[in-house]
Design a protein around this motif. Structure first.
Motif, PDB file in Angstrom:
ATOM      1  N   PRO A  46      -7.995 -10.101   0.320  1.00 57.39           N
ATOM      2  CA  PRO A  46      -6.583 -10.480   0.427  1.00 57.39           C
ATOM      3  C   PRO A  46      -5.799  -9.524   1.323  1.00 57.39           C
ATOM      4  CG  PRO A  46      -7.319 -10.547  -1.842  1.00 57.39           C
ATOM      5  CD  PRO A  46      -8.394  -9.860  -1.075  1.00 57.39           C
ATOM      6  N   HIS A  47      -4.810 -10.083   1.989  1.00 59.39           N
ATOM      7  CA  HIS A  47      -4.021  -9.290   2.927  1.00 59.39           C
ATOM      8  C   HIS A  47      -2.835  -8.653   2.217  1.00 59.39           C
ATOM      9  CE1 HIS A  47      -2.969  -7.677   6.692  1.00 59.39           C
ATOM     10  NE2 HIS A  47      -3.691  -8.524   7.398  1.00 59.39           N
ATOM     11  N   LEU A  56      -1.028  -4.318  -6.959  1.00 58.24           N
ATOM     12  CA  LEU A  56      -1.377  -5.724  -6.784  1.00 58.24           C
ATOM     13  C   LEU A  56      -2.720  -5.879  -6.067  1.00 58.24           C
ATOM     14  CD1 LEU A  56       2.172  -7.092  -6.078  1.00 58.24           C
ATOM     15  CD2 LEU A  56       0.678  -7.783  -7.953  1.00 58.24           C
ATOM     16  N   ALA A  57      -3.023  -4.993  -5.139  1.00 55.91           N
ATOM     17  CA  ALA A  57      -4.342  -5.030  -4.504  1.00 55.91           C
ATOM     18  C   ALA A  57      -5.436  -4.815  -5.539  1.00 55.91           C
ATOM     19  CB  ALA A  57      -4.427  -3.973  -3.405  1.00 55.91           C
ATOM     20  N   GLN A  58      -5.219  -3.885  -6.456  1.00 57.51           N
ATOM     21  CA  GLN A  58      -6.205  -3.632  -7.503  1.00 57.51           C
ATOM     22  C   GLN A  58      -6.326  -4.808  -8.460  1.00 57.51           C
ATOM     23  OE1 GLN A  58      -8.300  -1.349  -7.365  1.00 57.51           O
ATOM     24  NE2 GLN A  58      -7.466   0.675  -6.881  1.00 57.51           N
ATOM     25  N   GLY A  83      -5.745   5.286  -3.886  1.00 60.17           N
ATOM     26  CA  GLY A  83      -7.081   5.070  -4.435  1.00 60.17           C
ATOM     27  C   GLY A  83      -7.863   3.910  -3.864  1.00 60.17           C
ATOM     28  N   LEU A  84      -7.262   3.151  -2.953  1.00 58.72           N
ATOM     29  CA  LEU A  84      -7.983   2.047  -2.310  1.00 58.72           C
ATOM     30  C   LEU A  84      -8.622   2.563  -1.033  1.00 58.72           C
ATOM     31  CD1 LEU A  84      -5.182  -0.528  -2.833  1.00 58.72           C
ATOM     32  CD2 LEU A  84      -7.521  -0.968  -3.534  1.00 58.72           C
ATOM     33  N   THR A  85      -9.911   2.307  -0.856  1.00 53.73           N
ATOM     34  CA  THR A  85     -10.591   2.802   0.346  1.00 53.73           C
ATOM     35  C   THR A  85     -11.307   1.712   1.129  1.00 53.73           C
ATOM     36  OG1 THR A  85     -12.542   3.390  -0.972  1.00 53.73           O
ATOM     37  CG2 THR A  85     -10.891   5.119  -0.598  1.00 53.73           C
TER      38      THR A  85
END
Length: 367
Positions: A46-47, A56-58, A83-85
């Protein structure tokens, strides 16, 4: 005491304008997309240029997504810090300042993926890494123009030449091709949108196959948005889609693709002035709701919105209940992405009670 909304507060207690999310509707949107696309075996990335939110990404990753996309390097910096890689930066990284920032980010988070559409861009990144005297390769995709004419190398010999350039770069590893058919996302009519999308997909997958014949290992073919993802996943050779707006939707997408996904995000506003028997002023103008895709709409049918400047908007009506000073109204944005970028927080509620509060982590990150 400073104003600070709390979990458990009623939505009606919020100051305005405030960005609110109906959790039941948002979760329904996630479930609908995942149940439709996950069984195809295609990765969903998702973008996050829509939400600009690590939380929301998590949530989307927990629902089955593979990593996330971001538009800009500054968004990637924020998301990595949260924390997103596993991120794909979908815009080209050009200029010495951005290249230096990319190298610093990549040194910490080697899963970062980038796109290139020029020899100059590819070689500048390669040279910057070489200057650091470190080993390793940045995962790289060739960005292909499949009809949008915004970014992307032209299909054919120019694309092949760029792929060969990337292969020559010591610190870039070509893993795939990106082709975003953004010009088709809001085409009205399902069959026409599908027909045009499949034409763009043929350009994309044919180019990926041409790269393979030229000796390149192409594992990723990424594409698609909310308006086209359902068609992209049916094309052999596509490996990944990048929908974003489906989570919240807006009037522009709703008018084009229908109501399979609900408008789960609204801007809560207050009536602050009465200007006539059927006309009032609300505290949501251009600094709360964007107009590039048309005017926002009142969630309650029968009221027509107008812009009165930076801080103010109008609502007028002919039938229905009169709005009074102090009343709250919910406004549906016409274009969700830039509207979100105007606000600091999401107030996520269930049946009118605030359940979660999410910061817009990457607000203003446009570099």
């Amino acid at each position: 005491m400073a104003y600070q909304p709390q979990i458990g507060d009623p939505v009606s207690s919020l100051d305005t304008p405030s960005m609110i999310v109906d959790l039941d509707l948002m979760e329904q949107n996630i479930s609908r997309l995942m149940s439709q696309l996950l069984p195809t075996g295609i990765n969903i990335r998702p973008h996050s240029k829509t939400t600009k939110s690590a939380i929301l990404a998590q949530k989307l990753i927990a629902a089955g997504a593979k990593g996330a996309c971001v538009a800009k390097l500054s968004e990637a910096e924020v998301m990595c810090a949260k924390g997103l890689t596993d991120l794909l930066i979908t815009c080209e990284i050009i200029g010495p300042v951005k290249v230096r920032r990319l190298v610093e980010l990549w040194k910490k988070h080697v899963q970062i993926r980038i796109v290139v559409d020029s020899e100059e861009g590819a070689r500048a990144i390669d040279a910057a890494i070489e200057k650091e005297s470190i080993d390793g390769e940045v995962l790289t995709l060739v960005d292909l123009d499949v009809g949008l004419h915004r970014t992307g190398v032209q299909p054919g010999e120019m694309a092949l030449k760029l792929a060969r350039t990337v292969r020559e770069c010591k610190h870039l590893k070509l893993i795939g091709v990106q082709g975003y058919e953004g010009h088709l996302q809001h085409v009205h009519g399902t069959e026409e949108r599908k027909r045009m999308c499949l034409e763009s997909m043929k350009i994309l997958v044919d180019t990926a196959e041409a790269f393979r014949r030229d000796g390149h290992q192409i594992d990723v073919v990424t594409t698609g948005g909310t308006g086209t993802a359902e068609f992209c996943v049916t094309v052999p050779g596509v490996t990944e889609v990048q929908p974003g707006s489906f989570l919240f939707m807006d009037t522009d997408y709703r008018n084009a693709v229908g109501t399979n996904y609900s408008n789960s995000l609204t801007i809560l506003a207050t009536v602050i002035s009465k200007q006539g028997p059927k006309s009032i002023t609300i505290d949501a103008g251009l600094k709360s709701l964007t107009t590039d895709s048309g005017l926002a709409e009142c969630k309650t049918l029968g009221y027509t919105y107008g812009v009165l400047g930076d801080e103010h908007g109008s609502l007028s009506w002919t039938d229905g209940a009169d709005l009074k000073i102090g009343d709250h109204v919910e406004m549906i944005p016409s274009h969700i992405d830039p509207t979100i970028n105007l606000h600091d927080f999401y107030y996520a509620h269930r049946k009118g009670v605030i359940e979660e509060i999410w910061p817009v982590d990457a607000r203003g990150k446009v570099q």
